[in-house]
Design a protein around this motif. Structure first.
Motif, short mmCIF file in Angstrom:
data_model
loop_
_atom_site.label_atom_id
_atom_site.label_comp_id
_atom_site.label_asym_id
_atom_site.label_seq_id
_atom_site.Cartn_x
_atom_site.Cartn_y
_atom_site.Cartn_z
N LEU A 167 0.84 -1.19 0.00
CA LEU A 167 0.00 0.00 0.00
C LEU A 167 0.87 1.24 0.00
O LEU A 167 1.94 1.26 0.63
CB LEU A 167 -0.86 0.00 1.28
N HIS A 168 0.44 2.29 -0.70
CA HIS A 168 1.04 3.62 -0.56
C HIS A 168 0.10 4.46 0.30
O HIS A 168 -1.13 4.37 0.18
CB HIS A 168 1.21 4.29 -1.91
N TYR A 169 0.67 5.31 1.14
CA TYR A 169 -0.19 6.14 1.99
C TYR A 169 0.49 7.47 2.32
O TYR A 169 1.71 7.62 2.25
CB TYR A 169 -0.54 5.41 3.28
N SER A 170 -0.36 8.43 2.68
CA SER A 170 0.11 9.74 3.09
C SER A 170 -0.92 10.32 4.06
O SER A 170 -2.13 10.26 3.80
CB SER A 170 0.27 10.67 1.88
N ILE B 64 -4.78 6.85 0.75
CA ILE B 64 -4.14 5.60 0.34
C ILE B 64 -4.32 5.40 -1.16
O ILE B 64 -5.25 5.94 -1.78
CB ILE B 64 -4.72 4.38 1.09
N GLU B 65 -3.40 4.64 -1.75
CA GLU B 65 -3.56 4.22 -3.13
C GLU B 65 -2.97 2.82 -3.28
O GLU B 65 -2.07 2.41 -2.54
CB GLU B 65 -2.89 5.18 -4.12
N GLY C 68 -6.18 7.24 -8.99
CA GLY C 68 -5.66 7.92 -10.18
C GLY C 68 -4.38 7.34 -10.75
O GLY C 68 -3.95 7.75 -11.83
N ASN C 69 -3.76 6.39 -10.04
CA ASN C 69 -2.49 5.85 -10.55
C ASN C 69 -2.68 4.62 -11.42
O ASN C 69 -1.70 4.05 -11.92
CB ASN C 69 -1.55 5.51 -9.39
N ALA D 283 -4.29 13.06 -5.84
CA ALA D 283 -3.11 12.20 -6.00
C ALA D 283 -2.24 12.29 -4.76
O ALA D 283 -2.14 13.35 -4.12
CB ALA D 283 -2.31 12.61 -7.23
N LEU D 284 -1.61 11.21 -4.41
CA LEU D 284 -0.71 11.21 -3.27
C LEU D 284 0.58 11.94 -3.63
O LEU D 284 1.03 11.89 -4.77
CB LEU D 284 -0.40 9.78 -2.82
#
Length: 426
Positions: free
Chosen positions: A88-91, A99-100, A133-134, A243-244
């Motif tokens: 997971l990607h997160y910010s 998250i994305e 969006g990715n 977007a992150l």
């Protein structure tokens, strides 16, 4: 440690467009049979210890590879991904966790039982927003058969898969059960069913006398993903177009990447293959686009491949894919020299013991002599991998059969006879 990478220079003592061998082993006689007259057959046999092509027949011709494509996907993953799966990607901001997806296929997957993302999101006290969006790819691969959409082997591709992107339907104590439970009211029990799911709706059809567990792909959307997450986590998950930032962090799974590769190769899991290719794309770009991963691997890591393949997906479901036996042997040789042999052979199915090879290519005294990947589509069957001879040598081979009208079982028998001959006489 990886072993030294040797140059891959074929010792050509024949014309590859025909059939020929170096001295020391008789292979040609196995192809001098009218059984092969009405099909396309290609074969390459290579000795990595001597850096020598032993035999080749139509080895520079292009064939439909089916799931032999997964050998290239495995190579991409081993080159571009870490030892753990990026989950997971997160910010975080002051009031929201963004998250994305990374393409990670493990989240709530029925086989892997990975809890990294689940526990992370459960522990988060802030509102959670999912950015999609990715993802810059299509949900189906180029050249996939549209008629496969409701079957277990053809789930949709996505940035944030959940439950393996399938609804699992089974019967327990006389009642129909679903995982995830979210879809329980979308399952229709019928006497006769044409297809397990509607083409454009998440309406699923199962027979009245259901005995086996069914896995049926569902139609994905960011909104549905959020609904499934909300239903599972018992907390509201929102969609967002935000977007992150580049400073985003990565959460890693507790599952080793090799477990993912092994499952892909053992049971020829198309969903895992497609997601591995998407994760590989994320490792070299800001978007999940399988073509970017393919282009990067071919240009950066495989510029010397003998015949550049037409490679369009991760699984081999597409008939647009075109590979030569020689190019497959080239990548297998790269793997052999770049990875520890023990690790590599654990990832491939073993003849007579595991995965799609469990019923074939049985070794002597229960000791495997073949570690390989099969690939089958209608009227096409291929096998490529590593063969250990009785003298202890490791050979690399690719045996491709396309457009035959024989039963596939007959094709496999011919293949096994030849590979056993090589095992016993080289």
């Amino acid at each position: 440690m990886s072993r030294k990478i040797f140059p891959f220079l074929f010792t050509l003592v024949f014309t590859l467009s025909g059939c020929g061998a170096s001295k020391g082993i008789r292979v040609k006689k196995y192809f001098d049979d009218d059984f092969f007259d009405r099909q396309f057959t290609g074969f390459a046999l290579y000795d990595p210890g001597k850096d020598k092509m032993i035999y080749a027949c139509q080895a520079d011709k292009y064939f439909t590879p089916a799931s032999n494509t997964k050998i290239f996907t495995l190579y991409a993953g081993l080159q571009l991904l870490s030892d753990s799966v990026p989950a997971l990607h997160y910010s975080k901001t002051a009031d929201t966790l963004y998250i994305e997806g990374t393409g990670n296929p493990l989240f709530l997957h029925p086989y892997f039982k990975d809890r990294a993302v689940l526990d992370f999101l459960k522990e988060c006290e802030e509102p959670v927003a999912l950015s999609s969006g990715n993802f810059h790819d299509d949900r189906f691969g180029p050249g996939w058969s549209w008629g496969d959409y409701p079957y277990y082997y053809s789930p949709e591709r996505d940035a944030f898969p959940v439950y393996g992107n399938v609804v699992t339907v089974y019967k327990s104590r006389g009642k129909i059960k679903t995982v995830p439970e979210y879809f329980k009211d979308a399952v229709k029990v019928q006497a006769d069913i044409l297809r397990p799911r509607d083409l454009r709706r998440n309406i699923f059809h199962v027979p009245q006398n259901l005995r086996d567990t069914l896995e049926i792909p569902f139609i994905l959307s960011p909104e549905l993903t959020c609904q499934l997450l909300s239903d599972t986590l018992k907390k509201k998950i929102y969609t967002t177009q935000t977007a992150l930032p580049r400073t985003k962090k990565t959460l890693y799974s507790s599952i080793a990447s090799d477990s993912l590769y092994q499952r892909m190769m053992y049971v020829s899991d198309n969903f895992l293959a497609e997601q591995i290719l998407l994760m590989s794309a994320a490792a070299v770009s800001d978007s999940l686009d399988s073509k970017k991963a393919i282009d990067h691997i071919l240009e950066r890591f495989l510029p010397g491949i003998p015949q550049k393949p037409r490679w369009v997906d991760g699984s081999g479901l597409s008939r647009y894919n075109l590979f030569t036996p020689e190019s497959i042997v080239y990548v297998l040789n790269r793997l052999y020299h770049e990875q520890p042999k023990e690790r590599l052979f654990r990832i491939f199915a073993a003849g007579g013991q595991s995965g799609t090879l469990k019923g074939f290519y049985k070794g002597k005294n229960g000791i495997p002599y073949l570690y390989a990947k099969s690939g089958t589509l209608s009227n096409n069957h291929n096998l490529s991998g590593y063969l250990i001879t009785s003298s202890g040598n490791v050979l690399i081979f690719s045996y491709m059969n396309n457009h035959y009208m024989h039963p596939t079982g007959e094709v496999k028998k011919r293949m096994e006879t030849l590979l056993r001959h090589i095992r016993d006489h080289y």
